[in-house]
Design an enzyme around this catalytic site. Structure first.
Site, short mmCIF file in Angstrom:
data_model
loop_
_atom_site.label_atom_id
_atom_site.label_comp_id
_atom_site.label_asym_id
_atom_site.label_seq_id
_atom_site.Cartn_x
_atom_site.Cartn_y
_atom_site.Cartn_z
N LYS A 13 6.22 -67.77 104.52
CA LYS A 13 5.58 -68.87 103.77
C LYS A 13 5.20 -70.02 104.70
CE LYS A 13 9.03 -69.73 100.96
NZ LYS A 13 10.08 -68.81 101.44
N ARG A 88 11.95 -74.12 93.20
CA ARG A 88 12.86 -72.99 93.38
C ARG A 88 13.61 -72.65 92.10
NH1 ARG A 88 13.32 -73.58 99.33
NH2 ARG A 88 14.58 -71.91 100.20
N ARG A 127 15.27 -63.02 115.34
CA ARG A 127 14.95 -64.46 115.52
C ARG A 127 16.15 -65.21 116.09
NH1 ARG A 127 12.72 -65.14 110.57
NH2 ARG A 127 14.48 -66.33 109.74
N ARG A 139 19.88 -72.61 113.34
CA ARG A 139 20.10 -73.34 112.09
C ARG A 139 21.43 -72.97 111.46
NH1 ARG A 139 14.87 -72.66 108.33
NH2 ARG A 139 16.47 -72.43 106.74
N ARG A 150 21.25 -66.39 100.53
CA ARG A 150 19.98 -67.02 100.17
C ARG A 150 19.04 -66.01 99.49
NH1 ARG A 150 18.45 -69.11 105.82
NH2 ARG A 150 16.50 -69.84 104.89
P1 AMP Z 1 14.12 -73.35 103.35
O1 AMP Z 1 13.90 -73.95 104.70
O2 AMP Z 1 12.95 -73.55 102.42
O3 AMP Z 1 14.56 -71.91 103.41
O4 AMP Z 1 15.33 -74.16 102.67
C1 AMP Z 1 16.59 -74.20 103.27
C2 AMP Z 1 17.63 -74.63 102.24
O5 AMP Z 1 17.31 -75.93 101.74
C3 AMP Z 1 17.74 -73.75 101.01
O6 AMP Z 1 18.56 -72.61 101.21
C4 AMP Z 1 18.36 -74.73 100.00
O7 AMP Z 1 19.73 -74.93 100.25
C5 AMP Z 1 17.65 -76.04 100.35
N1 AMP Z 1 16.39 -76.20 99.60
C6 AMP Z 1 15.12 -76.25 100.09
N2 AMP Z 1 14.23 -76.43 99.12
C7 AMP Z 1 14.94 -76.50 97.97
C8 AMP Z 1 14.58 -76.66 96.59
N3 AMP Z 1 13.30 -76.76 96.21
N4 AMP Z 1 15.57 -76.67 95.68
C9 AMP Z 1 16.88 -76.56 96.03
N5 AMP Z 1 17.29 -76.40 97.31
C10 AMP Z 1 16.33 -76.37 98.27
#
Ligand code: AMP
Length: 192
Positions: A13, A88, A127, A139, A150
């Site tokens: 994405k 989400r 990665r 990370r 996740r």
């Molecule tokens: P990402 O980089 O988009 O994979 O997000 C990393 C982490 O941030 C996720 O596993 C969640 O813990 C948190 N996170 C990011 N976006 C959201 C969202 N829209 N709602 C809730 N948690 C989020």
């Protein structure tokens, strides 16, 4: 034009969002990046979010909706936004609809990145190895156990948004396992 990209972690994405930013002059808003910036800045919100993120869980809808609500008012979002990682949950999706509806700028398309989970886990492992080899920091949520968590959260909570957008006639699918250029091309055709 406002677009939403939905897909499991690691499905591409973010990569596509950056390409679409260039093509259409839109602004990518990655809520994951916004949260990581809060952590890096040591804010109260960042401190609260870090433990939740490191466990692979979702930060609360109230926090996320508030964060996006103020961000989309900024000047760099005027031409439209590519939402990457938001919404989400169905609650977040409904809140976003209300926000954009008020501005008279509804979502044009919701693009689902379909991906094979085991391939995503293999990609994650390579990665991590590359990041370590480059001497960079991995990370906190990029380890196999949290990544699998996740993926489960995606399946259980985020994928429930898909029928919500399908009912509105907005949902389009791309094969996230295909090469980057191929996926970009598919999206461009969808948006014509
Ligand atoms: P990402 O980089 O988009 O994979 O997000 C990393 C982490 O941030 C996720 O596993 C969640 O813990 C948190 N996170 C990011 N976006 C959201 C969202 N829209 N709602 C809730 N948690 C989020």
């Amino acid at each position: 034009m406002n677009l939403i990209l939905i897909g499991p972690p690691g499905a591409g994405k973010g990569t596509q969002a950056k390409i679409l930013e260039e093509i259409y002059g839109l602004k990518q808003l990655s809520t994951g990046d916004m949260l990581r910036a809060e952590i890096a800045a040591g804010t109260d919100l960042g401190k609260k979010a870090k433990a939740i993120m490191d466990a692979g869980n979702l930060v609360s809808d109230d926090i996320m909706v508030g964060m996006i609500e103020s961000r989309i008012e900024q000047a760099d979002c005027a031409k439209g936004v590519i939402f990457d990682g938001f919404p989400r949950t169905v609650e977040q999706a409904k809140a976003l609809d209300a926000m954009l509806g008020k501005k008279g700028k509804p979502v044009k398309a919701v693009i689902e990145f379909v991906a094979d989970e085991e391939t995503l886990v293999e990609r994650l492992k390579s990665r991590i190895a590359q990041t370590i080899a480059a001497g960079q920091e991995v990370r906190g949520d990029d380890n196999e156990e949290t990544f699998r968590k996740r993926l489960g959260v995606y399946r259980a909570q985020t994928a429930r948004i898909l029928p919500y957008y399908e009912d509105k006639g907005l949902l389009k699918k791309v094969d996230g396992m295909m090469p980057i250029d191929f996926v970009s091309q598919e999206i461009k055709v969808m948006l014509k």
